[in-house]
Design a protein around this motif. Structure first.
Motif, short mmCIF file in Angstrom:
data_model
loop_
_atom_site.label_atom_id
_atom_site.label_comp_id
_atom_site.label_asym_id
_atom_site.label_seq_id
_atom_site.Cartn_x
_atom_site.Cartn_y
_atom_site.Cartn_z
N GLU A 61 -10.87 10.29 -0.26
CA GLU A 61 -9.82 9.28 -0.33
C GLU A 61 -9.89 8.28 0.83
O GLU A 61 -10.32 8.61 1.93
N HIS A 62 -9.45 7.06 0.54
CA HIS A 62 -9.37 6.00 1.53
C HIS A 62 -8.08 5.23 1.27
O HIS A 62 -7.93 4.59 0.24
N VAL A 63 -7.15 5.30 2.22
CA VAL A 63 -5.82 4.71 2.03
C VAL A 63 -5.39 3.94 3.27
O VAL A 63 -5.38 4.50 4.37
N ALA A 64 -5.01 2.68 3.09
CA ALA A 64 -4.52 1.86 4.20
C ALA A 64 -3.00 1.96 4.26
O ALA A 64 -2.28 1.01 3.92
N TYR A 65 -2.52 3.13 4.66
CA TYR A 65 -1.09 3.41 4.69
C TYR A 65 -0.31 2.31 5.42
O TYR A 65 -0.70 1.86 6.49
N SER B 36 0.85 -1.18 0.00
CA SER B 36 0.00 0.00 0.00
C SER B 36 0.89 1.23 0.00
O SER B 36 2.12 1.13 -0.09
N TYR B 37 0.32 2.41 0.11
CA TYR B 37 1.11 3.64 0.06
C TYR B 37 1.86 3.81 1.38
O TYR B 37 1.31 3.58 2.47
N TYR B 38 3.12 4.24 1.30
CA TYR B 38 3.94 4.39 2.50
C TYR B 38 3.40 5.47 3.44
O TYR B 38 3.16 6.61 3.03
N GLU C 231 5.28 6.74 5.66
CA GLU C 231 6.40 7.69 5.75
C GLU C 231 6.35 8.72 4.62
O GLU C 231 6.72 9.88 4.83
N SER C 232 5.89 8.31 3.45
CA SER C 232 5.77 9.26 2.34
C SER C 232 4.69 10.29 2.64
O SER C 232 4.84 11.49 2.32
N MET C 233 3.60 9.83 3.26
CA MET C 233 2.56 10.79 3.64
C MET C 233 3.08 11.73 4.73
O MET C 233 2.76 12.93 4.74
N ALA C 234 3.91 11.22 5.64
CA ALA C 234 4.49 12.08 6.67
C ALA C 234 5.33 13.18 6.03
O ALA C 234 5.29 14.34 6.46
N ASP C 235 6.09 12.84 5.00
CA ASP C 235 6.90 13.84 4.30
C ASP C 235 6.02 14.91 3.66
O ASP C 235 6.34 16.10 3.70
N GLU C 236 4.90 14.47 3.06
CA GLU C 236 3.99 15.43 2.44
C GLU C 236 3.39 16.36 3.48
O GLU C 236 3.27 17.58 3.27
N ILE C 237 3.03 15.80 4.63
CA ILE C 237 2.44 16.61 5.70
C ILE C 237 3.44 17.64 6.21
O ILE C 237 3.08 18.80 6.49
N LYS C 238 4.70 17.25 6.32
CA LYS C 238 5.72 18.20 6.78
C LYS C 238 5.81 19.41 5.85
O LYS C 238 6.03 20.54 6.30
#
Length: 282
Positions: free
Chosen positions: A163-167, A138-140, A142-149
């Motif tokens: 959206e619905h994502v099982a990070y 699934s989508y990382y 950690e990658s979402m954390a980088d985007e949020i930063k």
């Protein structure tokens, strides 16, 4: 048993090698990278470049099991060709069982879609290898954390719709891969490594608000607005288009799947998105 990890100098590859090392068992481990000088530790390091088939043929020699991790090359058609080349080299080298990292929701797609490479790799593996296993991710988280930063200063997180994502945590994917490589009865299996729940955009914003102690909202914007914002940040067009496509996959449900495969393969429960964000943002 001799186990190889192809793409070992990347973040996922390094985590898989670390997991395999920690689990022990007396197996021989081979870390394979186009930049073997970046590898550290006690395992054997070999040079292997997906774009130079002769090097990976030599690097895969003598392996009983091999994990192929796709490169991060986003140029159209390149990653799919690399995966086919790596699989062919593994077969020629006599690797007994090939494991491939792929992506959740993989289906027939054509370039320039990001998913085309995964489809190409999976289909080539299934059609040519006598013993294979696919581990879709699934989508990382950690990658979402980088985007949020990058966006938390704006007070809002943006998306293109519902959206619905099982990070999934990168470490959990690595643990699942290590468990599969060391396990048995995985021939012909396609697993999907996910987090424990699918998270919506507003839920993601609520988690961030709680962790940061300040209100963060979620806003649905147009593709044009999203693309313009990324372009203003100075990102290359190739990266911008990749981000836009990923945001569309969040909405069309490509990552809206929850499985127990991380626990099944790794022996431990997967981290939630909140767990990862708490580590990355606080």
């Amino acid at each position: 048993m001799k186990i190889g990890v192809s793409g070992a100098s990347g973040k996922l590859g390094g985590a898989v090698v670390a997991e395999l090392t920690a689990r022990g068992g007396g197996h021989e481990l081979v870390a394979i990278s186009r930049s073997p000088e970046k590898l550290s530790g006690t395992v054997e390091a070999r040079q292997g470049d997906y774009d130079q088939p002769a090097t990976i043929l030599e690097a895969y020699a003598g392996l009983d099991r091999l994990l192929i991790i796709p490169s991060a090359d986003l140029r159209v058609g390149v990653r799919g060709a690399q995966l086919k080349s790596a699989i062919d080299a593994a077969l020629e080298a006599g690797v007994g069982h090939i494991f491939l990292i792929s992506a959740a929701g993989t289906h027939e797609e054509a370039d320039p879609s990001l998913g085309a490479a995964y489809w190409t790799g999976e289909q080539h593996l299934i059609k040519t290898a006598p013993r294979w296993t696919v581990l879709r991710m699934s989508y990382y988280a950690e990658s979402m954390a980088d985007e949020i930063k990058m966006s938390q200063g704006q007070g809002v997180l943006a998306g293109l719709g519902d959206e619905h994502v099982a990070y999934v945590s990168r470490d959990d994917l690595a643990a699942a891969a290590a468990g599969a490589l060391l396990g048995h009865d995985h021939e012909g299996a396609i697993y999907t490594a996910t987090g424990p729940v699918a998270v919506t955009g507003p839920e993601r914003a609520a988690i961030v608000s709680e962790l940061l102690g300040k209100p963060i909202g979620f806003a649905v914007i147009t593709e044009e607005q999203f693309r313009a914002g990324l372009s203003q940040s100075g990102l290359p067009e190739l990266i911008v288009e990749a981000f836009v496509e990923i945001k569309h996959t969040f909405v069309n449900g490509k990552f809206d799947i929850v499985t127990g495969d991380v626990q099944r393969l790794s022996g431990r429960s997967p981290k939630s998105l909140r767990d990862v964000l708490a580590q990355q943002l606080v």
